[in-house]
Design an enzyme around this catalytic site. Structure first.
Site, PDB file in Angstrom:
ATOM      1  N   ARG A 158      -0.038 -10.184  10.720  1.00  0.00           N
ATOM      2  CA  ARG A 158       1.246  -9.587  11.138  1.00  0.00           C
ATOM      3  C   ARG A 158       2.382 -10.580  10.907  1.00  0.00           C
ATOM      4  O   ARG A 158       3.551 -10.195  10.889  1.00  0.00           O
ATOM      5  CB  ARG A 158       1.227  -9.223  12.631  1.00  0.00           C
ATOM      6  CG  ARG A 158       0.219  -8.175  13.108  1.00  0.00           C
ATOM      7  CD  ARG A 158       0.170  -6.943  12.257  1.00  0.00           C
ATOM      8  NE  ARG A 158      -0.858  -7.078  11.230  1.00  0.00           N
ATOM      9  CZ  ARG A 158      -0.910  -6.359  10.110  1.00  0.00           C
ATOM     10  NH1 ARG A 158       0.029  -5.471   9.853  1.00  0.00           N
ATOM     11  NH2 ARG A 158      -1.884  -6.527   9.232  1.00  0.00           N
ATOM     12  N   GLN A 201      -9.459  -4.483   8.078  1.00  0.00           N
ATOM     13  CA  GLN A 201      -8.570  -4.033   9.144  1.00  0.00           C
ATOM     14  C   GLN A 201      -9.150  -2.827   9.890  1.00  0.00           C
ATOM     15  O   GLN A 201      -8.410  -2.058  10.504  1.00  0.00           O
ATOM     16  CB  GLN A 201      -7.190  -3.697   8.572  1.00  0.00           C
ATOM     17  CG  GLN A 201      -6.488  -4.902   7.960  1.00  0.00           C
ATOM     18  CD  GLN A 201      -5.068  -4.587   7.518  1.00  0.00           C
ATOM     19  OE1 GLN A 201      -4.203  -4.262   8.324  1.00  0.00           O
ATOM     20  NE2 GLN A 201      -4.826  -4.688   6.222  1.00  0.00           N
ATOM     21  N   ASP A 247      -5.150   8.039   3.627  1.00  0.00           N
ATOM     22  CA  ASP A 247      -4.662   6.701   3.972  1.00  0.00           C
ATOM     23  C   ASP A 247      -5.487   6.137   5.137  1.00  0.00           C
ATOM     24  O   ASP A 247      -6.035   6.895   5.938  1.00  0.00           O
ATOM     25  CB  ASP A 247      -3.180   6.795   4.367  1.00  0.00           C
ATOM     26  CG  ASP A 247      -2.523   5.431   4.488  1.00  0.00           C
ATOM     27  OD1 ASP A 247      -3.092   4.443   3.991  1.00  0.00           O
ATOM     28  OD2 ASP A 247      -1.431   5.370   5.079  1.00  0.00           O
ATOM     29  N   GLU A 248      -5.550   4.815   5.241  1.00  0.00           N
ATOM     30  CA  GLU A 248      -6.281   4.135   6.329  1.00  0.00           C
ATOM     31  C   GLU A 248      -7.702   4.693   6.465  1.00  0.00           C
ATOM     32  O   GLU A 248      -8.179   4.997   7.568  1.00  0.00           O
ATOM     33  CB  GLU A 248      -5.530   4.283   7.667  1.00  0.00           C
ATOM     34  CG  GLU A 248      -4.099   3.789   7.660  1.00  0.00           C
ATOM     35  CD  GLU A 248      -3.994   2.269   7.653  1.00  0.00           C
ATOM     36  OE1 GLU A 248      -5.023   1.594   7.509  1.00  0.00           O
ATOM     37  OE2 GLU A 248      -2.863   1.772   7.804  1.00  0.00           O
ATOM     38  N   LYS A 267       0.815  -1.216   0.000  1.00  0.00           N
ATOM     39  CA  LYS A 267       0.000   0.000   0.000  1.00  0.00           C
ATOM     40  C   LYS A 267       0.852   1.270   0.000  1.00  0.00           C
ATOM     41  O   LYS A 267       0.597   2.202  -0.783  1.00  0.00           O
ATOM     42  CB  LYS A 267      -0.903  -0.017   1.228  1.00  0.00           C
ATOM     43  CG  LYS A 267      -1.703   1.242   1.434  1.00  0.00           C
ATOM     44  CD  LYS A 267      -2.275   1.310   2.835  1.00  0.00           C
ATOM     45  CE  LYS A 267      -1.176   1.528   3.853  1.00  0.00           C
ATOM     46  NZ  LYS A 267      -1.694   1.773   5.214  1.00  0.00           N
ATOM     47  N   THR A 268       1.866   1.331   0.860  1.00  0.00           N
ATOM     48  CA  THR A 268       2.684   2.542   0.974  1.00  0.00           C
ATOM     49  C   THR A 268       3.420   2.819  -0.326  1.00  0.00           C
ATOM     50  O   THR A 268       3.551   3.974  -0.758  1.00  0.00           O
ATOM     51  CB  THR A 268       3.697   2.409   2.132  1.00  0.00           C
ATOM     52  OG1 THR A 268       2.986   2.123   3.334  1.00  0.00           O
ATOM     53  CG2 THR A 268       4.491   3.689   2.323  1.00  0.00           C
TER      54      THR A 268
END
Length: 745
Positions: free
Chosen positions: A607, A254, A223-224, A32-33
């Protein structure tokens, strides 16, 4: 551009998109980043002025990382992008437009402690009960209102809100809210929630300001997005209303911050606001093995409210997920610690490769103790070490004062907690008086009315009576019975129980967990001395500063799952996988709550890069009572073909733990002192003697250690210990109030 060749097809399409609204659904570990970074770089390369780009994130760390990556691609132009957290960007806008709202451009921002202090003062001025109107509770209520854009006037005029406050026995919260905002305004200050609330006010009441920033920000990126609340949703929607060039990035799977006001509907219903929306799905996971990715998919498919996607990976198959069953939380800690040590040694890993994730902070206690006993260094992320938490230190201070009333630091910590009207000035007088007459502070405390007069002295003497009562109980009770009594009668449990915020509940659970640990200590057959004094000595060794993690070296990472979002580790342990713990008992009242818990589990699973362990206990202490536990439903939701079940028992866990401890000690000390076990069995007619007159030189018999001779008697305060040299096991120190000894002439 060269960097486009580094992207897969879905990532490339998202980066090349320029005009119109778009939603990038970014699965866990999907890059994503990188996509956000390259998209901004692509816009600038295509001629867009960096000053016309607004990029909003949720953490300064994320903004800093993104800006750094963009600088690597396009150079110093990246410095001109409006990029940062919601709060940082909108405080910048508010400073520029402050006069429109009646604030100075140099307005100050109150942090949480500043806000609580102000609320505490207002509660005092209104002569309200500070036990009902706790700053944490009041601030939480005000914060929730602001995030829903409920002004003071709306709050006071809303019958439902007023009825809720009446039912909670806090009818004056609206008045406190009003005074709080007035005081902030007069002080030329805003709190964190005001930065969003006042930005909405600015854009609503001053169309010229809204028009200015709509013309400035041609391209808006968030973002998010699944973590946005109503206030953030409105701001971004207004800013993008003119150009319609808004791109949001997120993953509904998430969304785990509903308790902070995040609204998953913002991302689920994004298409409703932008009918011409383009959707890009980043479904390739670059982080985890196939088994982990497929397991996560099999869990999240049980949620009804979601944006469907098919996350996959080209990574290796990987090992199966290991589900480890333990008989108790104490055994669970041992199994986790030994598994980490053996994995590290067998596979040449670093402790940095391991993370232990839990649902609540209180669960760290059993993990910390097991790791410390094996000398495995660790660090706590997003929270204090269990024994460093305020509420734990408060109760331990009471326990210390019970054993030693001259403990000055323990006395200072609890003399006015919970509040009993003893201020700092009075406490200072106590110490000055003790110094002047050359007495201990405790002697002055017991006769406080004589030295300080009735008004201050009465409360202090009442405190001394309470501590003496605790000490009396400690003479004839084990550590758990004393601690349970002190937790209740000191007022700590009631004080924490009244705080119904998320933080307050966590503190309440932590006290319960400390009592659970003391109960385990008392129930341990290897602990001969079960007194409060012995327990405190044990704790003092466990929490010694020498074992405290520093910034150097390698450490196992411990954190809550909420704190782990956005991070990744080669090996992950998710502990406490039990019904009513995970999923939490508080999240079983509705489908929406349960689905949030399932998303939290999805975050935890994803994770892990290489290996994932799920552990659960079949019994766990709750307020000193051993309760049976049921395996979490979430384990059942994982497709069984991705799982390998392992079952531990107390003996095997203990043997492995002891064996690893021995192995570690051999590495450090080649010739450890030999430990001798006792094979002695007491006769059927064994009957303990009265040890009131026990003295050095006497021969005694112990039901476990056999025969021995008393070497020394040690009396400290109300506790008497005997140092005995036993024939088989050597020297032992026993507390007479608990030791079963038969005296032989």
């Amino acid at each position: 551009m060269d960097h486009l060749s580094l992207l897969n097809e879905s990532q490339r399409q998202a980066v090349l998109h320029k005009e119109g609204a778009a939603m990038i659904i970014a699965g866990a570990g999907s890059g994503k980043t990188r996509v956000l970074t390259y998209r901004i770089a692509q816009l600038i390369d295509s001629g867009v002025d960096p000053f016309n780009i607004l990029a909003l994130t949720f953490t300064n760390k994320a903004a800093k990382e993104m800006r750094h990556r963009i600088e690597k691609v396009i150079g110093n132009n990246a410095k001109n992008i409006w990029m940062g957290t919601f709060h940082s960007v909108f405080s910048r806008i508010l400073r520029a437009e402050a006069d429109k709202l009646g604030y100075p451009k140099s307005f100050t921002i109150y942090d949480t402690d500043d806000s609580k202090t102000l609320i505490r003062n207002i509660v005092k001025e209104l002569n309200l009960d500070d036990k009902l109107y706790k700053p944490n509770v009041v601030l939480g209520r005000i914060s929730s209102a602001k995030n829903k854009l409920i002004s003071v006037r709306q709050y006071l005029n809303d019958a439902t809100i007023q009825a809720d406050d009446e039912a909670a026995m806090r009818p004056k919260i609206g008045k406190i809210y009003e005074l709080y905002q007035n005081r902030l305004f007069k002080a030329g200050s805003m709190d964190f929630d005001d930065l969003l609330f006042n930005t909405n006010v600015l854009f609503k009441e001053h169309p010229d300001a809204l028009n200015k920033y709509q013309n400035m920000f041609h391209y808006v990126m968030v973002d998010e997005y699944q973590d946005t609340n109503y206030s953030q949703y409105l701001i971004t929607r207004k800013l993008a209303a003119k150009n319609q060039n808004i791109v949001v990035v997120g993953d509904d799977a998430q969304s785990i911050y509903a308790f902070r006001g995040a609204d998953i509907q913002n991302i689920l219903n994004f298409e409703r606001d932008y009918p011409d929306l383009q959707v890009f799905k980043l479904e390739q996971n670059y982080r985890s093995t196939k088994n982990i990715v497929h397991a996560a998919n099999s869990v999240i498919k049980h949620n009804q409210a979601q944006l469907r996607k098919d996350v996959f990976t080209d990574n290796e198959e990987g090992t199966l997920i290991e589900v480890i069953k333990a008989n108790s939380d104490n055994e669970e800690g041992k199994l986790v610690a030994t598994t980490i040590f053996e994995d590290k040694m067998s596979n040449h890993l670093s402790y940095d490769d391991f993370a232990i994730l839990y649902r609540t902070n209180a669960q760290s206690r059993a993990m910390e103790e097991a790791l410390r006993r094996m000398n495995i260094k660790y660090k706590i992320i997003g929270g204090l070490s269990f024994y460093q938490r305020k509420e734990i230190k408060d109760l331990i201070a009471y326990l210390r004062l019970t054993v030693n009333p001259n403990d000055e630091q323990a006395f200072r910590r609890v003399i006015n907690y919970p509040k009993r009207g003893i201020g700092d000035t009075t406490v200072q007088k106590l110490f000055v008086t003790a110094s002047d007459i050359n007495h201990s502070v405790w002697e002055v405390v017991q006769n406080a009315t004589e030295f300080l007069g009735n008004r201050a002295g009465t409360a202090i003497e009442s405190f001394s009576v309470m501590i003496r009562d605790f000490a009396r109980i400690a003479q004839n009770s084990d550590a758990f019975e004393v601690a349970k009594h002190i937790a209740k009668h000191s007022g700590i449990v009631d004080d924490l129980y009244q705080d119904k915020t998320v933080e307050g509940l966590a503190r309440y659970e932590n006290i319960q967990e400390l009592l659970n640990g003391i109960k385990e200590y008392v129930d341990d057959p290897e602990k001969e001395d079960k007194s409060l004094d012995a327990f405190l000595q044990d704790i003092a060794l466990i929490t010694d500063a020498d074992t405290k993690a520093d910034d150097d070296g390698e450490f196992v990472t411990l954190m809550t799952i909420h704190s782990a979002k956005g991070l990744e580790f080669p090996n992950v342990f998710i502990v406490g996988m039990e019904e009513n713990l995970f999923p939490s008992q508080m999240m079983l009242n509705s489908r929406a709550d349960l689905e949030e818990e399932r998303r939290l589990f999805y975050v935890a699973i994803t994770r892990a890069e290489k290996k994932l362990y799920l552990t659960y206990a079949t019994s766990r202490y709750q307020w000193g009572n051993l309760r049976s536990c049921e395996k979490s439903r979430f384990i059942e939701e994982i497709d069984p073909k991705f799982i390998n079940f392992k079952y531990g028992d107390s003996n095997s866990a203990g043997n492995v733990f002891d064996r690893v401890l021995q192995r570690k000690s051999n590495l450090v000390a080649p010739a450890p002192r030999k430990q001798v076990a006792s094979n002695y069995t007491a006769p059927a007619d064994f009957k303990p003697s009265d040890t009131a007159n026990l003295a050095a030189g006497m021969k005694v018999e112990h039901p476990k250690f056999g025969f021995g001779v008393v070497a020394k008697m040690d009396t400290q305060g109300n506790s008497t210990k005997a140092i005995i040299n036993f024939d088989e096991v050597g020297e032992k120190t026993l507390l007479l109030s608990f030791a079963k000894l038969k005296i032989h002439s």
